[in-house]
Design a protein around this motif. Structure first.
Motif, mmCIF file in Angstrom:
data_model
loop_
_atom_site.group_PDB
_atom_site.id
_atom_site.type_symbol
_atom_site.label_atom_id
_atom_site.label_comp_id
_atom_site.label_asym_id
_atom_site.label_seq_id
_atom_site.Cartn_x
_atom_site.Cartn_y
_atom_site.Cartn_z
ATOM 1 N N GLU A 180 0.984 -1.297 -0.013
ATOM 2 C CA GLU A 180 0.117 0.012 0.054
ATOM 3 C C GLU A 180 0.752 1.211 -0.080
ATOM 4 O OE1 GLU A 180 -2.725 -0.204 3.083
ATOM 5 O OE2 GLU A 180 -4.497 -1.148 2.034
ATOM 6 N N HIS A 181 1.963 1.370 0.790
ATOM 7 C CA HIS A 181 2.581 2.565 0.937
ATOM 8 C C HIS A 181 3.296 2.888 -0.552
ATOM 9 C CE1 HIS A 181 5.936 -0.549 1.768
ATOM 10 N NE2 HIS A 181 6.846 0.685 1.170
ATOM 11 N N VAL A 182 3.550 1.822 -1.275
ATOM 12 C CA VAL A 182 4.255 2.116 -2.682
ATOM 13 C C VAL A 182 3.263 2.535 -3.488
ATOM 14 C CG1 VAL A 182 5.386 1.104 -4.698
ATOM 15 C CG2 VAL A 182 5.930 0.498 -2.316
ATOM 16 N N LEU A 183 1.984 2.126 -3.424
ATOM 17 C CA LEU A 183 0.901 2.678 -4.195
ATOM 18 C C LEU A 183 0.588 4.188 -3.769
ATOM 19 C CD1 LEU A 183 -1.562 -0.321 -4.129
ATOM 20 C CD2 LEU A 183 -0.572 0.411 -6.355
ATOM 21 N N MET A 184 0.441 4.449 -2.802
ATOM 22 C CA MET A 184 0.379 5.660 -2.085
ATOM 23 C C MET A 184 1.375 6.682 -2.700
ATOM 24 S SD MET A 184 -0.844 5.568 1.664
ATOM 25 C CE MET A 184 -0.700 4.157 2.444
ATOM 26 N N ALA A 185 2.658 6.196 -2.498
ATOM 27 C CA ALA A 185 3.752 7.209 -3.103
ATOM 28 C C ALA A 185 3.519 7.227 -4.560
ATOM 29 C CB ALA A 185 5.099 6.341 -2.980
ATOM 30 N N GLU A 186 3.137 6.368 -5.212
ATOM 31 C CA GLU A 186 3.022 6.418 -6.832
ATOM 32 C C GLU A 186 1.810 7.384 -7.073
ATOM 33 O OE1 GLU A 186 4.863 4.040 -9.846
ATOM 34 O OE2 GLU A 186 5.723 5.562 -8.224
ATOM 35 N N MET A 187 1.009 7.399 -6.313
ATOM 36 C CA MET A 187 -0.282 8.459 -6.455
ATOM 37 C C MET A 187 0.114 9.819 -6.260
ATOM 38 S SD MET A 187 -3.481 5.922 -4.668
ATOM 39 C CE MET A 187 -3.887 4.778 -5.696
ATOM 40 N N ILE A 188 0.813 9.990 -5.162
ATOM 41 C CA ILE A 188 1.633 11.290 -5.021
ATOM 42 C C ILE A 188 2.334 11.857 -6.107
ATOM 43 C CG2 ILE A 188 2.982 12.863 -3.490
ATOM 44 C CD1 ILE A 188 1.937 10.571 -0.898
ATOM 45 N N ARG A 189 3.153 10.926 -6.596
ATOM 46 C CA ARG A 189 3.975 11.213 -7.803
ATOM 47 C C ARG A 189 3.326 11.635 -8.947
ATOM 48 N NH1 ARG A 189 7.513 8.641 -11.730
ATOM 49 N NH2 ARG A 189 6.787 6.596 -11.030
ATOM 50 N N GLU A 190 2.121 10.630 -9.287
ATOM 51 C CA GLU A 190 1.408 11.117 -10.472
ATOM 52 C C GLU A 190 0.740 12.761 -10.205
ATOM 53 O OE1 GLU A 190 -2.026 8.826 -13.037
ATOM 54 O OE2 GLU A 190 -2.405 8.904 -10.823
ATOM 55 N N ALA A 191 0.238 12.978 -9.121
ATOM 56 C CA ALA A 191 -0.427 14.159 -8.925
ATOM 57 C C ALA A 191 0.792 15.190 -9.036
ATOM 58 C CB ALA A 191 -1.008 14.136 -7.262
ATOM 59 N N ALA A 192 1.852 15.094 -8.720
ATOM 60 C CA ALA A 192 3.198 16.020 -8.631
ATOM 61 C C ALA A 192 3.450 16.103 -10.011
ATOM 62 C CB ALA A 192 4.098 15.517 -7.786
ATOM 63 N N LEU A 193 3.425 15.163 -10.997
ATOM 64 C CA LEU A 193 3.662 15.166 -12.137
ATOM 65 C C LEU A 193 2.582 16.110 -13.018
ATOM 66 C CD1 LEU A 193 4.809 11.396 -13.257
ATOM 67 C CD2 LEU A 193 6.175 13.622 -13.200
ATOM 68 N N GLU A 194 1.562 16.132 -12.514
ATOM 69 C CA GLU A 194 0.359 16.794 -13.434
ATOM 70 C C GLU A 194 1.020 18.409 -13.624
ATOM 71 O OE1 GLU A 194 -2.480 16.278 -15.634
ATOM 72 O OE2 GLU A 194 -2.130 14.659 -14.415
ATOM 73 N N ARG B 38 0.568 25.031 -5.995
ATOM 74 C CA ARG B 38 1.007 23.963 -6.546
ATOM 75 C C ARG B 38 0.791 22.719 -5.532
ATOM 76 N NH1 ARG B 38 3.828 23.930 -11.157
ATOM 77 N NH2 ARG B 38 2.078 23.782 -12.538
ATOM 78 N N LEU B 39 1.617 22.844 -4.403
ATOM 79 C CA LEU B 39 1.731 21.595 -3.249
ATOM 80 C C LEU B 39 0.518 21.491 -2.903
ATOM 81 C CD1 LEU B 39 3.661 19.611 -2.289
ATOM 82 C CD2 LEU B 39 4.154 21.114 -0.657
ATOM 83 N N LYS B 40 -0.486 22.358 -2.538
ATOM 84 C CA LYS B 40 -1.776 22.196 -2.078
ATOM 85 C C LYS B 40 -2.648 21.387 -3.192
ATOM 86 C CE LYS B 40 -3.180 26.154 0.689
ATOM 87 N NZ LYS B 40 -2.125 27.091 0.442
ATOM 88 N N GLU B 41 -2.553 21.611 -4.434
ATOM 89 C CA GLU B 41 -3.256 21.071 -5.599
ATOM 90 C C GLU B 41 -2.864 19.539 -5.609
ATOM 91 O OE1 GLU B 41 -5.989 20.204 -8.420
ATOM 92 O OE2 GLU B 41 -6.139 21.439 -6.792
ATOM 93 N N VAL B 42 -1.558 19.305 -5.336
ATOM 94 C CA VAL B 42 -1.011 17.958 -5.489
ATOM 95 C C VAL B 42 -1.510 17.016 -4.321
ATOM 96 C CG1 VAL B 42 1.247 16.539 -5.117
ATOM 97 C CG2 VAL B 42 1.319 18.677 -6.592
ATOM 98 N N GLY B 43 -1.487 17.835 -3.115
ATOM 99 C CA GLY B 43 -2.265 17.315 -1.900
ATOM 100 C C GLY B 43 -3.574 16.866 -2.096
ATOM 101 N N ARG B 44 -4.431 17.742 -2.543
ATOM 102 C CA ARG B 44 -5.752 17.415 -2.860
ATOM 103 C C ARG B 44 -5.923 16.241 -3.793
ATOM 104 N NH1 ARG B 44 -9.585 18.243 -6.332
ATOM 105 N NH2 ARG B 44 -8.095 19.129 -7.832
ATOM 106 N N ARG B 45 -5.314 16.248 -4.931
ATOM 107 C CA ARG B 45 -5.517 15.086 -5.804
ATOM 108 C C ARG B 45 -4.965 13.681 -5.330
ATOM 109 N NH1 ARG B 45 -4.352 16.925 -12.111
ATOM 110 N NH2 ARG B 45 -5.562 18.580 -12.019
#
Length: 293
Positions: free
Chosen positions: A187-201, A249-256
């Motif tokens: 799960e923690h790897v999936l979570m990290a990937e989801m954060i990275r996806e949001a940060a790439l946007e 931008r960091l706020k938006e990354v966190g929200r997504r």
């Protein structure tokens, strides 16, 4: 009754051919991150497609590319190793682009493998019937494929057909994963990937490969799960880009990312993100180890 089949498959293709989107569509749940940036996938994620008579384990791999860093070399090694171990390979070729040099290169690379190779013409919803027919002919001339299947992951066209075709070439085998298990990714790897996806946007072109994410701590409490994570970049100037003006931008990354993580965990999430600089981490073996490569 037909014999039960189970085995491993992966989608390959040049960047942005729709590999991760297709993996998610077949599994029926988001397990692989998608982005229109090349080399978005960095980890090998396994997704399990359960059917009454078969189990198809999809391995989502990074795309093969010309490596410019130690990270790039490691990702390429990972890809080739996976290709040599799977039973079926789906070569993804987008319907809205002509067959090109990259496609020929990958077809050549696959020719010596023991896996059955199926050509998957992706993004069929983006072209008219005449263009699709032309593309299917081009693809049939590209190599000796066991089958050619046009699909659209976004529109859901032919997804079941593709699953059926791929499972047909799996070996007879007992079930490999328990029922209800969709992925073996922690799960923690999936979570990290989801954060990275949001940060790439929406970040500028030079940033995608410089971003890595490490989930430091997950604390499940009564009504909320607290997730503490660090976003790593390679230079101080990149830190400013990820944080954005006034932290916007960091706020938006966190929200997504929070929305995706809440869906994954099925609980309310408090997400605490920090951006840190790890100088040239893609070229540094010690930093790569710390970040899980």
């Amino acid at each position: 009754m037909s014999e039960y089949r189970a085995g491993f498959a992966c989608f390959v293709g040049r960047p942005n051919a729709g590999k991760s989107t297709l993996t998610n569509a077949l599994v029926g749940q988001k397990i692989a991150i998608t982005s229109n940036k090349p080399q978005t996938t960095r980890h090998i994620v396994r997704g399990v497609v359960h059917r009454p008579d078969s189990q198809l384990v999809l391995v989502d791999t990074p795309g093969l590319h010309r490596p410019r860093t130690l990270l790039g070399e490691r990702l390429n090694d990972l890809v080739r190793e996976t290709w040599s171990e799977v039973d079926v390979i789906g070569l993804c070729l987008p319907a809205n682009e002509p067959v090109g040099r990259g496609d020929r290169f990958i077809t050549g690379e696959l020719a010596s493998l023991k896996a059955t190779v199926i050509a998957v013409v992706t993004k069929s919803d983006l072209v008219d019937k005449a263009t699709l027919a032309k593309r299917l002919v081009e693809v049939s001339e590209l190599g000796d494929f066991a089958e050619i299947v046009p699909v659209s992951a976004v529109a859901g066209d032919q997804i079941d057909t593709l699953t059926e075709v791929m499972t047909r070439y799996l070996p007879p085998s007992p079930q490999l994963y328990p029922d209800h298990m969709i992925t073996d990714e922690p799960e923690h790897v999936l979570m990290a990937e989801m954060i990275r996806e949001a940060a790439l946007e929406g970040v500028r072109e030079e940033l995608p490969h410089s971003i890595a994410v490490l989930v430091e701590e997950v604390l499940p409490e009564d009504r909320v799960t607290k997730v503490y994570a660090d976003i790593y970049v390679e230079r101080p100037s990149q830190k400013g880009i990820v944080i954005g003006q006034g932290g916007s931008r960091l706020k938006e990354v966190g929200r997504r990312a929070r929305q995706d993580i809440e869906e994954l965990l099925g609980t309310k999430v408090y997400l605490d993100l920090h951006v840190r600089v790890a100088k040239d981490w893609q070229r540094d073996p010690k930093q790569l180890r710390k970040l899980g490569f």
